[in-house]
Design a protein around this motif. Structure first.
Motif, PDB file in Angstrom:
ATOM      1  N   UNK A   1       0.597  -1.190   0.158  1.00 26.56           N
ATOM      2  CA  UNK A   1      -0.133   0.128   0.160  1.00 26.56           C
ATOM      3  C   UNK A   1       0.889   1.306  -0.017  1.00 26.56           C
ATOM      4  N   UNK A   2       1.946   1.196   0.677  1.00 27.65           N
ATOM      5  CA  UNK A   2       2.943   2.460   0.815  1.00 27.65           C
ATOM      6  C   UNK A   2       3.812   2.444  -0.148  1.00 27.65           C
ATOM      7  N   UNK A   3       4.187   1.469  -0.676  1.00 29.13           N
ATOM      8  CA  UNK A   3       5.141   1.734  -1.721  1.00 29.13           C
ATOM      9  C   UNK A   3       4.686   1.419  -3.217  1.00 29.13           C
ATOM     10  N   UNK A   4       3.649   0.609  -3.404  1.00 25.36           N
ATOM     11  CA  UNK A   4       3.285   0.641  -4.832  1.00 25.36           C
ATOM     12  C   UNK A   4       1.906   1.090  -4.884  1.00 25.36           C
ATOM     13  N   UNK A   5       1.113   1.112  -3.695  1.00 30.22           N
ATOM     14  CA  UNK A   5      -0.317   1.816  -4.041  1.00 30.22           C
ATOM     15  C   UNK A   5      -1.472   0.726  -4.142  1.00 30.22           C
ATOM     16  N   UNK A   6      -2.741   1.479  -4.216  1.00 28.52           N
ATOM     17  CA  UNK A   6      -3.887   0.573  -4.278  1.00 28.52           C
ATOM     18  C   UNK A   6      -4.115   0.106  -5.818  1.00 28.52           C
ATOM     19  N   UNK A   7      -4.543  -1.035  -6.050  1.00 25.15           N
ATOM     20  CA  UNK A   7      -5.137  -1.908  -5.234  1.00 25.15           C
ATOM     21  C   UNK A   7      -3.976  -2.875  -4.491  1.00 25.15           C
TER      22      UNK A   7
ATOM     23  N   UNK B   1      10.213  -2.484 -16.002  1.00 27.04           N
ATOM     24  CA  UNK B   1      10.281  -1.360 -15.368  1.00 27.04           C
ATOM     25  C   UNK B   1       9.219  -0.842 -14.480  1.00 27.04           C
ATOM     26  N   UNK B   2       8.129  -1.783 -14.354  1.00 23.24           N
ATOM     27  CA  UNK B   2       6.998  -1.741 -13.248  1.00 23.24           C
ATOM     28  C   UNK B   2       7.529  -2.843 -12.139  1.00 23.24           C
TER      29      UNK B   2
ATOM     30  N   UNK C   1       1.606   0.924 -11.581  1.00 21.88           N
ATOM     31  CA  UNK C   1       0.783   1.108 -13.011  1.00 21.88           C
ATOM     32  C   UNK C   1       1.398   2.221 -13.488  1.00 21.88           C
ATOM     33  N   UNK C   2       2.651   2.279 -13.577  1.00 24.34           N
ATOM     34  CA  UNK C   2       3.279   3.465 -14.493  1.00 24.34           C
ATOM     35  C   UNK C   2       3.160   3.199 -15.885  1.00 24.34           C
ATOM     36  N   UNK C   3       2.971   4.155 -16.578  1.00 21.98           N
ATOM     37  CA  UNK C   3       2.721   4.596 -17.836  1.00 21.98           C
ATOM     38  C   UNK C   3       3.807   5.365 -18.714  1.00 21.98           C
ATOM     39  N   UNK C   4       3.797   4.979 -19.956  1.00 24.15           N
ATOM     40  CA  UNK C   4       4.626   6.259 -20.795  1.00 24.15           C
ATOM     41  C   UNK C   4       3.835   7.226 -21.227  1.00 24.15           C
ATOM     42  N   UNK C   5       4.162   8.056 -21.976  1.00 25.27           N
ATOM     43  CA  UNK C   5       3.595   9.517 -22.126  1.00 25.27           C
ATOM     44  C   UNK C   5       2.232   9.377 -23.091  1.00 25.27           C
ATOM     45  N   UNK C   6       2.216   8.128 -23.759  1.00 21.46           N
ATOM     46  CA  UNK C   6       1.067   7.722 -24.576  1.00 21.46           C
ATOM     47  C   UNK C   6       0.029   6.986 -23.914  1.00 21.46           C
ATOM     48  N   UNK C   7       0.315   6.722 -22.342  1.00 21.46           N
ATOM     49  CA  UNK C   7      -0.489   6.134 -21.623  1.00 21.46           C
ATOM     50  C   UNK C   7      -0.747   4.829 -21.807  1.00 21.46           C
TER      51      UNK C   7
END
Length: 199
Positions: free
Chosen positions: A29-35, A73-74, A60-66
């Motif tokens: 929850x703290x380091x990666x987030x929800x869910x 990388x995730x 859930x990291x995305x590039x500039x194109x979503x």
């Protein structure tokens, strides 16, 4: 007796590991987030679908194109640690308690793979999927899909209480060594695209 033993042991381990489950959930929850949990439909016994539970290890990291970034990388930091130590598998104790999984059996894979299996590979669904299995203690993600399915089929054809005990023991040492988590080319395991052999 196996289903009963699975449920009793799952309940005992949930109680024993409850503090560890809470700590892992808090870190996610703290380091990666929800869910906090990764939930996905998987085929089980006789290809019946169920929802598998894991701790989420990727952002859930995305590039500039979503578009989602690649797995490597995730999957980093605490997520990589949780994956390497197999802590992400702890929520599957609830799958075992519900009777959807066993401690030992072929790993439940993606629903999209069902149409790609040959007749031999389909027999992996003649028993409940497991948290660990014969393929996992013989290479996990570091072996090819063909080898993995051969191990799964061999297990289905030769399963016994003594074999399950052997796999549990081998799993314990595999987790300590953190071996076989990644394939040679992917951070986890490349997707199955069908078998070269139709039989």
């Amino acid at each position: 007796m196996k289903p009963l033993l699975d449920k009793v042991l799952a309940l005992i381990l949930i109680i024993l590991f409850f503090p560890l489950i809470l700590i892992t959930a808090l870190l996610v929850y703290i380091k990666i987030g929800k869910p906090i949990f990764f939930k996905q439909l998987r085929p089980g016994l006789k290809e019946k679908l169920f929802i598998i539970y894991k701790f989420r290890t990727m952002s859930n990291e995305m590039d500039k194109n979503g578009i989602l970034l690649s797995d490597d990388k995730r999957l980093k930091g605490i997520g990589k640690f949780i994956r390497k130590t197999s802590l992400d598998e702890l929520p599957q104790l609830f799958n075992v308690l519900k009777g959807e999984m066993s401690f030992i059996g072929p790993r439940p894979l993606l629903v999209e793979y069902l149409v790609l299996y040959n007749e031999k590979q389909k027999t992996r669904h003649h028993t409940k999927p497991g948290i660990s299995g014969w393929a996992q203690v013989n290479g996990r993600n570091a072996i090819s899909w063909e080898e993995k399915f051969n191990y799964d089929v061999w297990y289905v054809e030769n399963q016994s209480f003594l074999l399950d005990m052997k796999i549990l023991w081998m799993t314990f040492f595999k987790v300590l060594k953190r071996s076989g988590v990644s394939s040679a080319t992917f951070v986890t395991m490349e997707k199955f695209k069908g078998s070269k052999n139709d039989k």
